[in-house]
Design a protein around this motif. Structure first.
Motif, PDB file in Angstrom:
ATOM      1  N   LYS A  42      -7.490   2.480   6.697  1.00  0.00           N
ATOM      2  CA  LYS A  42      -8.367   2.035   5.484  1.00  0.00           C
ATOM      3  C   LYS A  42      -8.048   2.694   4.228  1.00  0.00           C
ATOM      4  CE  LYS A  42     -12.441   0.319   6.629  1.00  0.00           C
ATOM      5  NZ  LYS A  42     -13.838   0.291   7.279  1.00  0.00           N
ATOM      6  N   MET A  43      -8.212   4.165   4.263  1.00  0.00           N
ATOM      7  CA  MET A  43      -7.875   4.852   3.003  1.00  0.00           C
ATOM      8  C   MET A  43      -6.527   4.382   2.328  1.00  0.00           C
ATOM      9  SD  MET A  43      -9.069   8.410   4.719  1.00  0.00           S
ATOM     10  CE  MET A  43      -8.398   9.393   3.055  1.00  0.00           C
ATOM     11  N   LEU A  44      -5.539   4.207   3.187  1.00  0.00           N
ATOM     12  CA  LEU A  44      -4.086   4.000   2.672  1.00  0.00           C
ATOM     13  C   LEU A  44      -4.390   2.414   1.846  1.00  0.00           C
ATOM     14  CD1 LEU A  44      -1.013   3.989   2.416  1.00  0.00           C
ATOM     15  CD2 LEU A  44      -0.921   3.224   4.899  1.00  0.00           C
ATOM     16  N   VAL A  45      -4.715   1.615   2.698  1.00  0.00           N
ATOM     17  CA  VAL A  45      -4.852  -0.009   1.950  1.00  0.00           C
ATOM     18  C   VAL A  45      -5.616   0.130   0.761  1.00  0.00           C
ATOM     19  CG1 VAL A  45      -5.800  -2.123   2.306  1.00  0.00           C
ATOM     20  CG2 VAL A  45      -4.593  -1.054   4.051  1.00  0.00           C
TER      21      VAL A  45
ATOM     22  N   GLU B 132       5.735  -1.260   1.258  1.00  0.00           N
ATOM     23  CA  GLU B 132       5.437   0.041   0.964  1.00  0.00           C
ATOM     24  C   GLU B 132       4.198   0.454   1.955  1.00  0.00           C
ATOM     25  OE1 GLU B 132       3.859   2.927  -2.873  1.00  0.00           O
ATOM     26  OE2 GLU B 132       4.635   0.981  -3.280  1.00  0.00           O
ATOM     27  N   LEU B 133       3.249  -0.429   2.255  1.00  0.00           N
ATOM     28  CA  LEU B 133       2.213  -0.022   3.027  1.00  0.00           C
ATOM     29  C   LEU B 133       2.948   0.299   4.488  1.00  0.00           C
ATOM     30  CD1 LEU B 133      -0.632  -0.147   3.853  1.00  0.00           C
ATOM     31  CD2 LEU B 133      -0.409  -2.711   4.507  1.00  0.00           C
TER      32      LEU B 133
ATOM     33  N   PRO C 202       0.621   8.947   0.861  1.00  0.00           N
ATOM     34  CA  PRO C 202       1.421   8.418   0.070  1.00  0.00           C
ATOM     35  C   PRO C 202       1.128   7.548  -1.346  1.00  0.00           C
ATOM     36  CG  PRO C 202       2.021   7.808   2.424  1.00  0.00           C
ATOM     37  CD  PRO C 202       0.669   8.576   2.121  1.00  0.00           C
ATOM     38  N   TRP C 203      -0.096   7.294  -1.294  1.00  0.00           N
ATOM     39  CA  TRP C 203      -0.381   6.392  -2.215  1.00  0.00           C
ATOM     40  C   TRP C 203      -0.832   7.372  -3.572  1.00  0.00           C
ATOM     41  CZ3 TRP C 203      -3.395   7.567   1.884  1.00  0.00           C
ATOM     42  CH2 TRP C 203      -4.474   8.240   1.817  1.00  0.00           C
ATOM     43  N   LEU C 204      -1.003   8.835  -3.481  1.00  0.00           N
ATOM     44  CA  LEU C 204      -1.349   9.483  -4.604  1.00  0.00           C
ATOM     45  C   LEU C 204       0.074   9.761  -5.356  1.00  0.00           C
ATOM     46  CD1 LEU C 204      -3.866  11.817  -2.749  1.00  0.00           C
ATOM     47  CD2 LEU C 204      -4.292   9.999  -4.504  1.00  0.00           C
TER      48      LEU C 204
ATOM     49  N   ARG D 179       4.594 -17.615   3.533  1.00  0.00           N
ATOM     50  CA  ARG D 179       4.444 -17.607   1.732  1.00  0.00           C
ATOM     51  C   ARG D 179       3.456 -16.653   1.287  1.00  0.00           C
ATOM     52  NH1 ARG D 179       3.608 -23.399  -0.862  1.00  0.00           N
ATOM     53  NH2 ARG D 179       1.590 -22.934   0.340  1.00  0.00           N
ATOM     54  N   ALA D 180       2.317 -16.533   1.716  1.00  0.00           N
ATOM     55  CA  ALA D 180       1.161 -15.667   1.335  1.00  0.00           C
ATOM     56  C   ALA D 180       1.772 -14.325   1.593  1.00  0.00           C
ATOM     57  CB  ALA D 180       0.213 -15.916   2.080  1.00  0.00           C
ATOM     58  N   LEU D 181       2.322 -14.011   2.620  1.00  0.00           N
ATOM     59  CA  LEU D 181       2.940 -12.546   2.902  1.00  0.00           C
ATOM     60  C   LEU D 181       4.130 -12.376   1.996  1.00  0.00           C
ATOM     61  CD1 LEU D 181       3.089 -12.508   6.821  1.00  0.00           C
ATOM     62  CD2 LEU D 181       1.766 -11.018   5.307  1.00  0.00           C
ATOM     63  N   ASP D 182       4.833 -13.410   1.752  1.00  0.00           N
ATOM     64  CA  ASP D 182       6.144 -12.908   0.627  1.00  0.00           C
ATOM     65  C   ASP D 182       5.779 -12.813  -0.769  1.00  0.00           C
ATOM     66  OD1 ASP D 182       7.620 -13.402   2.909  1.00  0.00           O
ATOM     67  OD2 ASP D 182       8.350 -15.455   2.437  1.00  0.00           O
ATOM     68  N   ARG D 183       4.603 -13.413  -1.255  1.00  0.00           N
ATOM     69  CA  ARG D 183       4.130 -13.167  -2.551  1.00  0.00           C
ATOM     70  C   ARG D 183       3.723 -11.620  -2.670  1.00  0.00           C
ATOM     71  NH1 ARG D 183       1.377 -18.285  -1.918  1.00  0.00           N
ATOM     72  NH2 ARG D 183      -0.706 -17.026  -1.386  1.00  0.00           N
ATOM     73  N   PHE D 184       3.280 -10.703  -1.427  1.00  0.00           N
ATOM     74  CA  PHE D 184       2.842  -9.352  -1.930  1.00  0.00           C
ATOM     75  C   PHE D 184       3.932  -8.886  -1.099  1.00  0.00           C
ATOM     76  CE2 PHE D 184      -0.865 -11.802  -2.503  1.00  0.00           C
ATOM     77  CZ  PHE D 184      -1.222 -11.407  -3.954  1.00  0.00           C
ATOM     78  N   ASP D 185       5.361  -8.975  -1.246  1.00  0.00           N
ATOM     79  CA  ASP D 185       6.411  -8.542  -0.096  1.00  0.00           C
ATOM     80  C   ASP D 185       6.265  -6.766  -0.661  1.00  0.00           C
ATOM     81  OD1 ASP D 185       8.322  -8.479   1.834  1.00  0.00           O
ATOM     82  OD2 ASP D 185       9.748  -8.001   0.021  1.00  0.00           O
ATOM     83  N   ASP D 186       6.605  -6.950  -1.882  1.00  0.00           N
ATOM     84  CA  ASP D 186       6.561  -5.157  -2.289  1.00  0.00           C
ATOM     85  C   ASP D 186       5.556  -4.323  -1.680  1.00  0.00           C
ATOM     86  OD1 ASP D 186       8.958  -5.799  -3.377  1.00  0.00           O
ATOM     87  OD2 ASP D 186       8.218  -5.666  -5.533  1.00  0.00           O
ATOM     88  N   PHE D 187       4.170  -4.921  -1.817  1.00  0.00           N
ATOM     89  CA  PHE D 187       2.965  -4.209  -1.483  1.00  0.00           C
ATOM     90  C   PHE D 187       3.215  -3.825  -0.010  1.00  0.00           C
ATOM     91  CE2 PHE D 187      -1.234  -4.464   0.923  1.00  0.00           C
ATOM     92  CZ  PHE D 187      -1.661  -3.410   0.383  1.00  0.00           C
ATOM     93  N   PHE D 188       3.479  -5.011   1.059  1.00  0.00           N
ATOM     94  CA  PHE D 188       3.357  -4.880   2.334  1.00  0.00           C
ATOM     95  C   PHE D 188       4.707  -4.039   2.711  1.00  0.00           C
ATOM     96  CE2 PHE D 188       0.575  -8.368   2.243  1.00  0.00           C
ATOM     97  CZ  PHE D 188      -0.196  -7.838   3.148  1.00  0.00           C
TER      98      PHE D 188
END
Length: 446
Positions: free
Chosen positions: A226-229, A181-182, A88-90, A170-179
């Motif tokens: 690991k490839m995905l992240v 999608e992950l 999905p990252w491509l 708060r640390a998780l929320d900062r990158f909410d869109d990334f997580f």
């Protein structure tokens, strides 16, 4: 689902990656047009055997018998049981077809790390036993666009939080869109991603992968994760790195492995209904402790790996075990005795999941076969105890892996030889590099 049927049910797929894990866990493979996928499914693919045995730069191993001395012969790679997995990252709709190496005569290639794990699983099956495996993977999100590594700025506020934030929402929320999608990508790839937490390092997080009753599938999950992240993070403008120790003053990343063992009736052989656990549990613990010095090269395979292995930084250095003790190398978690298991806490995030799981399960089975009791469990802070230690540096770890008879019971001679030659070549060339050049290699590669 049949692989051809899978492709028919995903008409959006335009490209195929056929990919195998080399000894460093790097994906080696080819891109092929989707219209030629049947050829790879039915007849397999051909790579040089030496492609499974490259150094961290992707270079041949000097004087390897797999290269010039043998004419750089091909092996045949066949699809694993996993079948197609979306990538999905491509940007281009792509499917990965995981493959593994066989010799021309159909025999497994002993230098393939996935075949090494299959060899250990077969030893369990011969005894009517069945390992159940789960892994916890720590990684960093890193802004590597400047001369120094930094925490990426928050997409929400634009600010950088330069502190470790253990279990911070708060640390998780900062990158909410990334997580978000992950997790969506993990679901599409059938990777059982469970809980995410923020960890003690700068921009460090951990995601647990749910237990699998198929050790090969658990290793596949970790390798694909690991490839995905790494791939997905670049879409957000930062690195997703499993490098063991990117920041000198903060804890590094580990790959903790939980495992239990079932018998032919599906009973957990580590459970005797008590908090102590069965004799088989203790025998497996002793096997893991005895093989720990020799296994260190698998758990700490790179120059940077040993920067993580320092007392007090959440990375065990003393060879010991304990009940509910996260300072010990081996932890027996509490809870329901029916779920009694071992947590192996030594490996870094920069490791090859196939080799780590093979080393841990192989050592445990050695212990079950030898039926020796371990030393007493430790209590309190294991870093403050006078304990036997794992090898202190990369060179020592290479030599110990090569010579240890317990390792020879786990891995085939060909894999031991190839891995030692790889690590000695890397050790030699890493000595010529500056710290910054080493970071540039490890940040994405591992």
């Amino acid at each position: 689902m049949d692989m051809k049927e899978w492709l028919r049910s995903h008409p959006e797929i335009r490209a195929i990656r056929i990919a195998a894990a080399d000894l460093n866990g790097e994906a080696r493979g080819k891109r092929i047009p989707v219209r030629f996928a049947d050829k790879a499914i039915e007849g397999g693919a051909r790579f040089p055997l030496s492609a499974m045995n490259l150094d961290i730069w992707g270079e041949d191993i000097e004087d390897s018998p797999l290269v010039l001395a043998s004419g750089d012969q091909d092996g045949v790679l066949h699809p694993t049981e996993r079948g197609f997995v979306p990538a999905p990252w491509l940007k281009t709709p792509t499917a990965i077809l995981p493959i593994w190496m066989y010799r021309e005569d159909g025999q497994p290639f002993d230098g393939d790390p996935r075949q090494a794990l299959a060899r250990v699983v077969a030893r369990y099956a011969e005894r009517g036993l069945h390992p159940v495996v789960a892994v916890e993977l720590e990684f960093f999100l890193i802004d590597d666009s400047g001369r120094t590594l930094e925490v990426p700025p928050s997409p929400r506020s634009g600010k950088r939080r330069k502190a470790g934030e253990i279990l911070s929402l708060r640390a998780l929320d900062r990158f909410d869109d990334f997580f978000t999608e992950l997790y969506d990508a993990c679901e599409a790839m059938d990777i059982p991603a469970d809980t995410a937490i923020s960890e003690a390092g700068l921009g460090q997080f951990e995601i647990n992968l749910m237990h699998q009753d198929d050790a090969l599938r658990a290793a596949d999950d970790a390798w694909l994760f690991k490839m995905l992240v790494k791939g997905l993070a670049r879409n957000y403008g930062f690195a997703g790195s499993f490098m063991a120790k990117p920041y000198e003053d903060y804890a590094g990343s580990g790959m903790h492995m939980h495992f239990s063992v079932l018998d032919e009736q599906g009973r957990n052989v580590f459970d005797d209904g008590t908090e102590r656990g069965s004799d088989t549990l203790l025998h497996a613990i002793n096997g893991c402790l005895e093989a720990m010095p020799g296994s260190t090269l698998v758990f700490a395979p790179h120059d940077n790996s040993f920067d993580r292995m320092v007392p007090g930084a959440h990375a065990p250095t003393g060879i010991c075990w304990g009940y509910e003790n996260r300072t010990a190398a081996l932890r027996v978690p509490g809870g329901n005795p029916a779920a009694r298991r071992i947590e192996h806490r030594v490996a870094g995030g920069d490791t090859n999941p196939y080799l780590v799981i093979a080393a841990v399960l192989g050592a445990a089975l050695n212990g079950i076969e030898d039926a020796r009791m371990p030393p007493e469990p430790v209590t309190g802070n294991a870093y403050e105890l006078d304990l036997p230690r794992i090898p202190a540096n990369w060179g020592e770890a290479i030599g110990t892996f090569e010579r240890d008879p317990l390792i020879a019971r786990i891995f085939a001679p060909e894999l031991i030889r190839n891995y030692v030659m790889t690590k000695r070549q890397e050790l030699r060339y890493m000595r010529e590099l500056s710290p910054r050049e080493k970071v540039e290699i490890y940040l994405d590669a591992v």
